[in-house]
Motif scaffolding. Structure first.
Motif, PDB file in Angstrom:
ATOM      1  N   ARG A  47      44.164  44.323  42.985  1.00  0.00           N
ATOM      2  CA  ARG A  47      44.355  42.875  42.885  1.00  0.00           C
ATOM      3  C   ARG A  47      44.507  42.252  44.273  1.00  0.00           C
ATOM      4  O   ARG A  47      43.903  41.236  44.593  1.00  0.00           O
ATOM      5  CB  ARG A  47      45.582  42.575  42.019  1.00  0.00           C
ATOM      6  CG  ARG A  47      45.846  41.122  41.807  1.00  0.00           C
ATOM      7  CD  ARG A  47      44.799  40.499  40.873  1.00  0.00           C
ATOM      8  NE  ARG A  47      45.130  39.120  40.636  1.00  0.00           N
ATOM      9  CZ  ARG A  47      44.474  38.097  41.170  1.00  0.00           C
ATOM     10  NH1 ARG A  47      43.439  38.307  41.955  1.00  0.00           N
ATOM     11  NH2 ARG A  47      44.854  36.868  40.919  1.00  0.00           N
ATOM     12  N   GLU A  61      39.329  39.992  40.896  1.00  0.00           N
ATOM     13  CA  GLU A  61      39.716  38.759  40.210  1.00  0.00           C
ATOM     14  C   GLU A  61      40.634  39.014  39.030  1.00  0.00           C
ATOM     15  O   GLU A  61      41.611  38.299  38.833  1.00  0.00           O
ATOM     16  CB  GLU A  61      38.465  38.012  39.741  1.00  0.00           C
ATOM     17  CG  GLU A  61      37.665  37.428  40.873  1.00  0.00           C
ATOM     18  CD  GLU A  61      36.413  36.733  40.373  1.00  0.00           C
ATOM     19  OE1 GLU A  61      36.419  36.234  39.234  1.00  0.00           O
ATOM     20  OE2 GLU A  61      35.438  36.701  41.128  1.00  0.00           O
ATOM     21  N   ASN A  62      40.295  40.012  38.225  1.00  0.00           N
ATOM     22  CA  ASN A  62      41.094  40.352  37.049  1.00  0.00           C
ATOM     23  C   ASN A  62      41.396  41.837  37.059  1.00  0.00           C
ATOM     24  O   ASN A  62      40.476  42.650  37.153  1.00  0.00           O
ATOM     25  CB  ASN A  62      40.338  40.014  35.757  1.00  0.00           C
ATOM     26  CG  ASN A  62      40.085  38.534  35.627  1.00  0.00           C
ATOM     27  OD1 ASN A  62      41.017  37.750  35.614  1.00  0.00           O
ATOM     28  ND2 ASN A  62      38.818  38.158  35.558  1.00  0.00           N
ATOM     29  N   THR A  84      43.613  44.601  34.786  1.00  0.00           N
ATOM     30  CA  THR A  84      44.369  44.819  33.559  1.00  0.00           C
ATOM     31  C   THR A  84      44.769  46.276  33.464  1.00  0.00           C
ATOM     32  O   THR A  84      43.939  47.168  33.641  1.00  0.00           O
ATOM     33  CB  THR A  84      43.521  44.444  32.320  1.00  0.00           C
ATOM     34  OG1 THR A  84      43.132  43.076  32.421  1.00  0.00           O
ATOM     35  CG2 THR A  84      44.300  44.658  31.035  1.00  0.00           C
ATOM     36  N   GLN A 141      53.028  42.517  37.574  1.00  0.00           N
ATOM     37  CA  GLN A 141      52.809  41.202  36.980  1.00  0.00           C
ATOM     38  C   GLN A 141      52.947  40.082  38.003  1.00  0.00           C
ATOM     39  O   GLN A 141      52.167  39.131  37.988  1.00  0.00           O
ATOM     40  CB  GLN A 141      53.750  41.015  35.795  1.00  0.00           C
ATOM     41  CG  GLN A 141      53.374  41.954  34.659  1.00  0.00           C
ATOM     42  CD  GLN A 141      54.373  41.993  33.527  1.00  0.00           C
ATOM     43  OE1 GLN A 141      55.477  41.473  33.645  1.00  0.00           O
ATOM     44  NE2 GLN A 141      53.988  42.615  32.428  1.00  0.00           N
ATOM     45  N   GLY A 154      49.820  39.506  39.825  1.00  0.00           N
ATOM     46  CA  GLY A 154      48.668  39.061  39.059  1.00  0.00           C
ATOM     47  C   GLY A 154      47.986  40.117  38.212  1.00  0.00           C
ATOM     48  O   GLY A 154      46.868  39.916  37.737  1.00  0.00           O
ATOM     49  N   ARG A 199      47.615  42.045  34.812  1.00  0.00           N
ATOM     50  CA  ARG A 199      47.939  41.853  33.402  1.00  0.00           C
ATOM     51  C   ARG A 199      48.201  43.214  32.770  1.00  0.00           C
ATOM     52  O   ARG A 199      47.407  44.145  32.942  1.00  0.00           O
ATOM     53  CB  ARG A 199      46.778  41.167  32.693  1.00  0.00           C
ATOM     54  CG  ARG A 199      47.069  40.887  31.251  1.00  0.00           C
ATOM     55  CD  ARG A 199      45.956  40.071  30.637  1.00  0.00           C
ATOM     56  NE  ARG A 199      46.305  39.753  29.276  1.00  0.00           N
ATOM     57  CZ  ARG A 199      45.456  39.341  28.382  1.00  0.00           C
ATOM     58  NH1 ARG A 199      44.189  39.175  28.708  1.00  0.00           N
ATOM     59  NH2 ARG A 199      45.839  39.074  27.154  1.00  0.00           N
ATOM     60  N   LEU A 233      36.851  44.271  27.169  1.00  0.00           N
ATOM     61  CA  LEU A 233      37.100  43.602  28.450  1.00  0.00           C
ATOM     62  C   LEU A 233      35.933  43.891  29.391  1.00  0.00           C
ATOM     63  O   LEU A 233      35.542  45.045  29.560  1.00  0.00           O
ATOM     64  CB  LEU A 233      38.394  44.116  29.087  1.00  0.00           C
ATOM     65  CG  LEU A 233      39.686  43.975  28.301  1.00  0.00           C
ATOM     66  CD1 LEU A 233      40.831  44.598  29.084  1.00  0.00           C
ATOM     67  CD2 LEU A 233      39.980  42.520  28.001  1.00  0.00           C
TER      68      LEU A 233
END
Length: 170
Positions: free
Chosen positions: A14, A19-20, A22, A43, A46, A48, A90
């Motif tokens: 991250r 960008e994402n 998880t 968390q 950023g 998830r 995802l």
């Protein structure tokens, strides 16, 4: 996975521009072996965390991962997990597997019987030698110390010195 290794992969990903990010864990937050602090740190950075989801399959195209399919999990009442049939896909361009493993000696060849175990971990001496000649072990596989990377690194140093002495006949 839900341990510190998963968090140790997720946060830098991250921070380095993903960008994402998880983390999918098949059980609840209290079951994660990552500390509460590590979970919170992820968390805050950023990441998830999706609890009660287990990976089912990777979806690829042209030799590259494009997505990961997850299925919701739940306790089956007997200490195991069952899938609910409910899933989510995802998008992903990179997937890391960070799961714990346990050695099952009987699953190996007959020499595995010579590998002494102690409380579910590989037994070693002070130089990290196992009961199997010419085999050393360290880190979380041996359970002598805390389950930390720095401990595993120190085990590696101790084992390396011992292996050197073994090879040169000192």
């Amino acid at each position: 996975g839900g341990g510190n290794t998963a968090i140790d992969v997720a946060i830098p990903a991250r921070r380095q521009g993903a960008e994402n990010v998880t983390v999918a864990y098949r059980r609840g937050p209290r079951d994660m072996s990552a500390t509460a602090y590590e979970q919170e740190l992820a968390q805050v950075n950023g990441v998830r965390i999706r609890h009660w989801f287990r990976p089912v399959r990777l979806i690829g195209e042209d030799g590259r991962v494009r997505a990961v399919e997850l299925e919701r999990s739940r306790p089956d009442g007997q200490g195991r997990l069952a899938g609910t049939g409910e899933g989510v896909t995802l998008r992903a361009d990179m997937v890391f597997k960070a799961i714990g493993q346990h050695l099952v000696p009987r699953a190996l060849d007959s020499s595995a019987e010579l590998l002494e175990m102690e409380r579910g971990k590989i037994a070693v001496n002070a130089e990290r030698q196992t009961s199997l000649g010419g085999v050393w072990a360290g880190g979380d596989a041996i359970g002598l110390g805390e389950d930390l990377t720095v401990v595993a690194v120190q085990d590696g140093k101790i084992a390396a010195r011992s292996i050197h002495r073994y090879l040169v006949g000192v």
